[in-house]
Write a protein that holds these residues in place. Structure first.
Motif, mmCIF file in Angstrom:
data_model
loop_
_atom_site.group_PDB
_atom_site.id
_atom_site.type_symbol
_atom_site.label_atom_id
_atom_site.label_comp_id
_atom_site.label_asym_id
_atom_site.label_seq_id
_atom_site.Cartn_x
_atom_site.Cartn_y
_atom_site.Cartn_z
ATOM 1 N N SER B 52 -2.515 -1.796 -2.160
ATOM 2 C CA SER B 52 -2.710 -3.233 -2.164
ATOM 3 C C SER B 52 -1.629 -3.830 -1.269
ATOM 4 C CB SER B 52 -2.605 -3.780 -3.581
ATOM 5 O OG SER B 52 -1.258 -3.803 -3.978
ATOM 6 N N PHE B 53 -1.925 -4.972 -0.695
ATOM 7 C CA PHE B 53 -0.983 -5.575 0.243
ATOM 8 C C PHE B 53 0.374 -5.838 -0.396
ATOM 9 C CE2 PHE B 53 -4.735 -7.427 2.798
ATOM 10 C CZ PHE B 53 -4.982 -6.163 3.284
ATOM 11 N N ALA B 54 0.341 -6.146 -1.687
ATOM 12 C CA ALA B 54 1.594 -6.445 -2.373
ATOM 13 C C ALA B 54 2.527 -5.231 -2.388
ATOM 14 C CB ALA B 54 1.311 -6.924 -3.783
ATOM 15 N N ASP B 55 1.953 -4.032 -2.345
ATOM 16 C CA ASP B 55 2.772 -2.824 -2.454
ATOM 17 C C ASP B 55 3.038 -2.139 -1.126
ATOM 18 O OD1 ASP B 55 2.623 -3.184 -5.179
ATOM 19 O OD2 ASP B 55 0.823 -1.950 -5.373
ATOM 20 N N ILE B 56 2.555 -2.727 -0.063
ATOM 21 C CA ILE B 56 2.553 -2.030 1.216
ATOM 22 C C ILE B 56 3.966 -1.650 1.679
ATOM 23 C CG2 ILE B 56 2.693 -3.959 2.900
ATOM 24 C CD1 ILE B 56 -0.105 -1.483 3.038
ATOM 25 N N GLY B 57 4.912 -2.495 1.348
ATOM 26 C CA GLY B 57 6.282 -2.240 1.794
ATOM 27 C C GLY B 57 6.901 -1.018 1.160
ATOM 28 N N GLN B 165 -9.151 -9.309 6.435
ATOM 29 C CA GLN B 165 -10.232 -10.289 6.474
ATOM 30 C C GLN B 165 -11.320 -10.016 5.454
ATOM 31 O OE1 GLN B 165 -11.380 -11.534 10.506
ATOM 32 N NE2 GLN B 165 -9.823 -10.096 11.133
ATOM 33 N N VAL B 166 -11.408 -8.787 5.002
ATOM 34 C CA VAL B 166 -12.454 -8.481 4.038
ATOM 35 C C VAL B 166 -11.925 -7.849 2.758
ATOM 36 C CG1 VAL B 166 -14.352 -8.238 5.656
ATOM 37 C CG2 VAL B 166 -12.871 -6.299 5.225
ATOM 38 N N SER B 167 -10.653 -7.575 2.693
ATOM 39 C CA SER B 167 -10.175 -6.799 1.567
ATOM 40 C C SER B 167 -8.727 -7.140 1.226
ATOM 41 C CB SER B 167 -10.282 -5.315 1.935
ATOM 42 O OG SER B 167 -9.698 -4.512 0.956
ATOM 43 N N ASP B 168 -8.330 -6.818 -0.004
ATOM 44 C CA ASP B 168 -6.935 -6.968 -0.391
ATOM 45 C C ASP B 168 -6.250 -5.622 -0.568
ATOM 46 O OD1 ASP B 168 -6.347 -9.796 -0.534
ATOM 47 O OD2 ASP B 168 -7.923 -9.850 -2.042
ATOM 48 N N VAL B 169 -7.002 -4.577 -0.215
ATOM 49 C CA VAL B 169 -6.402 -3.248 -0.202
ATOM 50 C C VAL B 169 -6.709 -2.602 1.145
ATOM 51 C CG1 VAL B 169 -6.572 -2.850 -2.689
ATOM 52 C CG2 VAL B 169 -8.434 -2.141 -1.210
ATOM 53 N N ALA B 170 -5.901 -1.651 1.534
ATOM 54 C CA ALA B 170 -6.147 -0.950 2.783
ATOM 55 C C ALA B 170 -6.085 0.540 2.518
ATOM 56 C CB ALA B 170 -5.106 -1.322 3.815
ATOM 57 N N ILE B 171 -6.861 1.289 3.293
ATOM 58 C CA ILE B 171 -6.747 2.739 3.214
ATOM 59 C C ILE B 171 -5.878 3.181 4.370
ATOM 60 C CG2 ILE B 171 -7.974 4.923 3.385
ATOM 61 C CD1 ILE B 171 -10.242 3.591 1.916
ATOM 62 N N VAL B 172 -4.793 3.809 4.019
ATOM 63 C CA VAL B 172 -3.810 4.184 5.013
ATOM 64 C C VAL B 172 -3.684 5.700 5.002
ATOM 65 C CG1 VAL B 172 -1.390 3.940 5.631
ATOM 66 C CG2 VAL B 172 -2.606 2.005 4.649
ATOM 67 N N ILE B 173 -3.902 6.306 6.150
ATOM 68 C CA ILE B 173 -3.778 7.751 6.262
ATOM 69 C C ILE B 173 -2.413 8.037 6.872
ATOM 70 C CG2 ILE B 173 -4.813 9.861 7.187
ATOM 71 C CD1 ILE B 173 -7.438 8.183 7.532
ATOM 72 N N ASP B 174 -1.542 8.576 6.044
ATOM 73 C CA ASP B 174 -0.145 8.755 6.449
ATOM 74 C C ASP B 174 0.156 10.242 6.589
ATOM 75 O OD1 ASP B 174 2.608 8.819 6.726
ATOM 76 O OD2 ASP B 174 3.036 8.106 4.711
ATOM 77 N N THR B 175 0.571 10.650 7.774
ATOM 78 C CA THR B 175 0.965 12.041 7.988
ATOM 79 C C THR B 175 2.424 12.065 8.433
ATOM 80 O OG1 THR B 175 -1.268 12.368 8.821
ATOM 81 C CG2 THR B 175 0.256 14.207 9.035
ATOM 82 N N THR B 176 3.212 12.828 7.715
ATOM 83 C CA THR B 176 4.629 12.928 8.036
ATOM 84 C C THR B 176 4.879 14.227 8.787
ATOM 85 O OG1 THR B 176 5.126 11.833 5.967
ATOM 86 C CG2 THR B 176 6.956 12.981 7.022
#
Lengths: 162, 208
Positions: B52-57, B165-176
């Motif tokens: 969720s955008f609130a937790d993105i940080g 624009q369409v959502s309050d969550v994002a799917i983030v594919i994170d590779t370290t």
């Protein structure tokens, strides 16, 4: 220790002195601060997009858009005892984080957020008494509801007070 | 722009596919980096986060954490945003290995180092996308990358604009990925536009 109320991305909150309101990492987003100096009540919204008008379906998160966040924040402040006619605004953020060679309007979202915030404030006759907007860097802001001072922290330019 | 499905409601198989997307893309990028600096690069299993955008940080050690970021807009069949993020120390380390600049204690990058960063971003993102394009048979075109050094929150906030624009969550594919002695740690974030999920899943043979 003064209590700090955290405001997330696409989020808003209001507080009465001595609580402080804080939001971190404003990039192209805009931090809209409202303040009633007499009653020492503040509000802070971290908006991401200019307008809710393009949203056609479902429930919207009012805190996400400039045009819906401001009226909601005013109502919340009034219910805490603020006087609508005493409200003043400060703006921070709306940066252009990256320089692109593209015509895509979405990439210019920062300046568009600032314009939309100003329009929404003008509609409610709320004067903007200070702003630190645009440029190309992120900002973290904190409102002192005791004094109305907004401190703005950046990665390279230290702390600025409005 | 109407999103037909809820991003919260992804099935395990779909998450697996997205992990594989991150794996292929970042795997090729890591190989490119390894060739560039002639060192072994290790990669972690990609994480697919629905945030969720609130937790993105919270993704990268707090919204105020300063990171070097290379941003590319992906155009073509499955548009999205691709970010390559490094801590300041990692970026310094990487750049020194490539441009052989004098080791300096300053947090600043000179022009030469800055263009090196941009070029590294270009090479890595290019190999990320071209491997993904080969695998999916989709046309995926990177824009010219832009580099900035700033707070994580400010950068990811910008990367999420299309999704927001369409959502309050994002799917983030994170590779370290990590260089052998762990001096260099980098993250790839692929943030597909909401409409791109259907296209990605279909291209990979799953009807979402």
């Amino acid at each position: 220790m003064t209590e700090i109320v955290k405001v997330g991305m696409a989020d808003l909150n209001v507080a009465v002195s001595p609580k402080r309101l804080r939001t971190t990492g404003l990039g192209s987003c805009v931090g809209i601060v409202l303040f009633d100096k007499i009653h020492r009540i503040g509000g802070l919204a971290h908006i991401m997009l200019p307008s809710s008008e393009m949203v056609k379906i479902g429930e919207i998160n009012k805190a996400k858009y400039a045009d819906t966040a401001i009226p909601l924040m005013v109502d919340m402040m009034v219910s805490l005892g603020a006087n609508k006619s005493l409200l003043v605004a400060k703006l921070a953020g709306g940066a252009q984080m990256f320089q692109f060679q593209t015509q895509n309007e979405m990439m210019r979202i920062g300046p568009r957020n600032v314009t939309a915030s100003k329009e929404a404030l003008a509609k409610l006759n709320i004067p903007i008494i200070a702003e630190d907007v645009g440029e190309n860097y992120g900002r973290t802001i904190e409102l002192d509801t005791e004094t109305g001072i907004l401190s703005i922290k950046t990665a390279n330019k230290g702390i600025n007070e409005l | 722009m109407i999103m037909k499905r809820d991003l919260n409601a992804l099935q395990e198989i779909e998450l697996d596919i997205l992990r594989e997307v991150g794996n292929i893309g970042a795997g090729h990028a890591a190989t490119a980096l390894s060739t560039l600096i002639q060192k072994t690069i290790d990669m972690e299993v990609p994480k697919v986060n629905i945030v969720s955008f609130a937790d993105i940080g919270e993704l990268l050690g707090g919204e105020e954490q300063i990171m070097v970021s290379v941003f590319l807009r992906v155009e073509g069949d499955a548009p999205g945003n691709l970010l390559f993020m490094l801590t300041l120390d990692s970026a310094k380390e990487l750049v020194e290995q490539i441009v052989y600049s004098e080791e300096s204690n300053s947090d600043e990058f000179n022009d030469m180092e800055y263009s090196a960063l941009k070029e590294i971003g270009n090479i890595l993102a290019g190999s990320y996308l071209s491997s993904l394009a080969d695998f999916t048979n989709l046309t995926l075109l990177p824009t010219v990358p832009a580099v900035t050094i700033d707070m994580v929150g400010a950068i990811l906030g910008f990367g999420l604009i299309q999704v927001s624009q369409v959502s309050d969550v994002a799917i983030v594919i994170d590779t370290t990925f990590l260089e052998g002695d762990r001096k260099v740690e980098g993250h790839f974030f692929l943030i597909p536009d909401p409409d791109s999920f259907d296209i990605l899943f279909n291209a990979l043979g799953v009807n979402w």
